[in-house]
Design a protein around this motif. Structure first.
Motif, PDB file in Angstrom:
ATOM      1  N   ALA A 148       0.826  -1.211   0.000  1.00 21.33           N
ATOM      2  CA  ALA A 148       0.000   0.000   0.000  1.00 21.33           C
ATOM      3  C   ALA A 148       0.861   1.262   0.000  1.00 21.33           C
ATOM      4  O   ALA A 148       0.446   2.307  -0.504  1.00 21.33           O
ATOM      5  N   VAL A 149       2.073   1.166   0.539  1.00 19.62           N
ATOM      6  CA  VAL A 149       2.995   2.309   0.524  1.00 19.62           C
ATOM      7  C   VAL A 149       3.905   2.259  -0.699  1.00 19.62           C
ATOM      8  O   VAL A 149       4.125   3.265  -1.372  1.00 19.62           O
ATOM      9  N   ALA A 150       4.430   1.065  -1.015  1.00 14.64           N
ATOM     10  CA  ALA A 150       5.440   0.944  -2.074  1.00 14.64           C
ATOM     11  C   ALA A 150       4.865   1.193  -3.464  1.00 14.64           C
ATOM     12  O   ALA A 150       5.530   1.813  -4.302  1.00 14.64           O
ATOM     13  N   VAL A 151       3.661   0.721  -3.730  1.00 13.82           N
ATOM     14  CA  VAL A 151       3.095   0.871  -5.081  1.00 13.82           C
ATOM     15  C   VAL A 151       2.873   2.339  -5.435  1.00 13.82           C
ATOM     16  O   VAL A 151       3.312   2.798  -6.498  1.00 13.82           O
ATOM     17  N   PRO A 152       2.202   3.147  -4.587  1.00 13.76           N
ATOM     18  CA  PRO A 152       2.066   4.576  -4.936  1.00 13.76           C
ATOM     19  C   PRO A 152       3.415   5.288  -5.046  1.00 13.76           C
ATOM     20  O   PRO A 152       3.586   6.149  -5.921  1.00 13.76           O
ATOM     21  N   CYS A 153       4.368   4.917  -4.178  1.00  9.97           N
ATOM     22  CA  CYS A 153       5.701   5.535  -4.262  1.00  9.97           C
ATOM     23  C   CYS A 153       6.372   5.192  -5.591  1.00  9.97           C
ATOM     24  O   CYS A 153       6.979   6.052  -6.238  1.00  9.97           O
ATOM     25  N   SER A 154       6.258   3.948  -6.011  1.00 12.83           N
ATOM     26  CA  SER A 154       6.855   3.512  -7.270  1.00 12.83           C
ATOM     27  C   SER A 154       6.213   4.219  -8.465  1.00 12.83           C
ATOM     28  O   SER A 154       6.912   4.703  -9.364  1.00 12.83           O
ATOM     29  N   ILE A 155       4.890   4.275  -8.471  1.00 15.30           N
ATOM     30  CA  ILE A 155       4.180   4.952  -9.569  1.00 15.30           C
ATOM     31  C   ILE A 155       4.531   6.443  -9.595  1.00 15.30           C
ATOM     32  O   ILE A 155       4.810   7.005 -10.655  1.00 15.30           O
ATOM     33  N   GLY A 156       4.543   7.073  -8.434  1.00 17.71           N
ATOM     34  CA  GLY A 156       4.881   8.496  -8.361  1.00 17.71           C
ATOM     35  C   GLY A 156       6.301   8.776  -8.813  1.00 17.71           C
ATOM     36  O   GLY A 156       6.544   9.727  -9.573  1.00 17.71           O
ATOM     37  N   ALA A 157       7.251   7.942  -8.379  1.00 18.55           N
ATOM     38  CA  ALA A 157       8.648   8.141  -8.776  1.00 18.55           C
ATOM     39  C   ALA A 157       8.814   7.957 -10.278  1.00 18.55           C
ATOM     40  O   ALA A 157       9.520   8.730 -10.936  1.00 18.55           O
ATOM     41  N   THR A 158       8.170   6.945 -10.848  1.00 28.14           N
ATOM     42  CA  THR A 158       8.247   6.708 -12.292  1.00 28.14           C
ATOM     43  C   THR A 158       7.648   7.875 -13.067  1.00 28.14           C
ATOM     44  O   THR A 158       8.208   8.331 -14.073  1.00 28.14           O
ATOM     45  N   TYR A 159       6.509   8.368 -12.604  1.00 26.82           N
ATOM     46  CA  TYR A 159       5.854   9.506 -13.270  1.00 26.82           C
ATOM     47  C   TYR A 159       6.759  10.736 -13.254  1.00 26.82           C
ATOM     48  O   TYR A 159       6.933  11.407 -14.278  1.00 26.82           O
ATOM     49  N   LEU A 160       7.349  11.042 -12.093  1.00 28.86           N
ATOM     50  CA  LEU A 160       8.210  12.224 -11.990  1.00 28.86           C
ATOM     51  C   LEU A 160       9.455  12.096 -12.849  1.00 28.86           C
ATOM     52  O   LEU A 160       9.876  13.063 -13.499  1.00 28.86           O
ATOM     53  N   ARG A 166       9.841  10.264 -15.620  1.00 29.58           N
ATOM     54  CA  ARG A 166       9.482  10.365 -17.036  1.00 29.58           C
ATOM     55  C   ARG A 166       9.119  11.797 -17.423  1.00 29.58           C
ATOM     56  O   ARG A 166       9.366  12.234 -18.540  1.00 29.58           O
ATOM     57  N   ARG A 167       8.542  12.509 -16.482  1.00 30.99           N
ATOM     58  CA  ARG A 167       8.169  13.912 -16.757  1.00 30.99           C
ATOM     59  C   ARG A 167       9.424  14.760 -16.902  1.00 30.99           C
ATOM     60  O   ARG A 167       9.479  15.670 -17.733  1.00 30.99           O
ATOM     61  N   ARG A 168      10.444  14.448 -16.095  1.00 31.29           N
ATOM     62  CA  ARG A 168      11.699  15.207 -16.187  1.00 31.29           C
ATOM     63  C   ARG A 168      12.417  14.960 -17.509  1.00 31.29           C
ATOM     64  O   ARG A 168      12.987  15.856 -18.087  1.00 31.29           O
TER      65      ARG A 168
END
Length: 198
Positions: free
Chosen positions: A180-192, A194-196
């Motif tokens: 529940a903690v790792a999945v949102p962190c992983s998705i958020g880190a990947t999104y940031l 790729r955006r960079r």
């Protein structure tokens, strides 16, 4: 169904092979299940990635990660997801039947034999030896699955891997809470990231 997009493959991987048919799925997963004493993951990865080239190592890791997150036995989830990915619902049924059918017959027969001969000391030693071999195979496939991640040298992914390992393997925190903690962190880190780079 179209073949998997192979544009983001590791350069050391061979080209993706044509999509398997229903018979190929059944036979491949039946062979995996019959070879998989102590666990089928080792043989599944070998067959899917190395022998048949149906997926790259990275694609296998991503698919297995999804199956690990879903409820139920991971390898059963993998057979259903893998079969459905290539041949839809009939593919999922074919892969599942190949994975579960032969071992079900064998285990039923062995249960009958074990009920009569389970107290024999030599049999206990044999089963202990098989369990040690299964542990060795599990470590081997875990290392092979880790290699694509290490090749990328992605500090965020490696950091999340270490954090999840420590949380579950060392601190013994419940898996659902860690996910529940790792999945949102992983998705958020990947999104940031790729955006960079975009």
């Amino acid at each position: 169904m179209a073949l998997i997009d192979a544009s983001d493959r590791d350069p050391t991987d061979a080209p993706i092979a044509p999509a398997p048919g229903l018979g190929d799925l059944f036979v491949a997963f039946a062979k995996m299940s019959l070879a998989g004493f102590g666990g089928v993951l080792v043989w599944a990865r070998r067959a899917i990635v190395e022998q048949h080239r149906w997926m790259t190592a990275e694609e296998f890791n991503e698919t297995f990660a999804l199956c690990h997150f879903l409820p139920g036995p991971n390898i059963v989830n993998l057979s259903v997801v893998f079969g459905a990915r290539f041949r839809g619902i009939p593919g999922a049924i074919a892969a599942f039947a190949g994975l579960v059918g032969p071992p079900l017959l064998i285990v039923t027969l062995l249960a009958v034999l074990y009920a009569h001969y389970g107290e024999i000391e030599a049999l206990r030693r044999i089963l202990a030896g098989v369990s040690y071999a299964a542990i060795g195979l599990l470590f081997s496939v875990a290392f092979k699955m880790l290699l694509p991640l290490l090749r990328k040298r992605d500090p965020v992914a490696i950091g999340l891997l270490v954090a999840v390992f420590v949380a579950v393997g060392v601190l013994r925190l419940p898996m659902p809470w860690v996910l529940a903690v790792a999945v949102p962190c992983s998705i958020g880190a990947t999104y940031l990231l790729r955006r960079r780079t975009a």
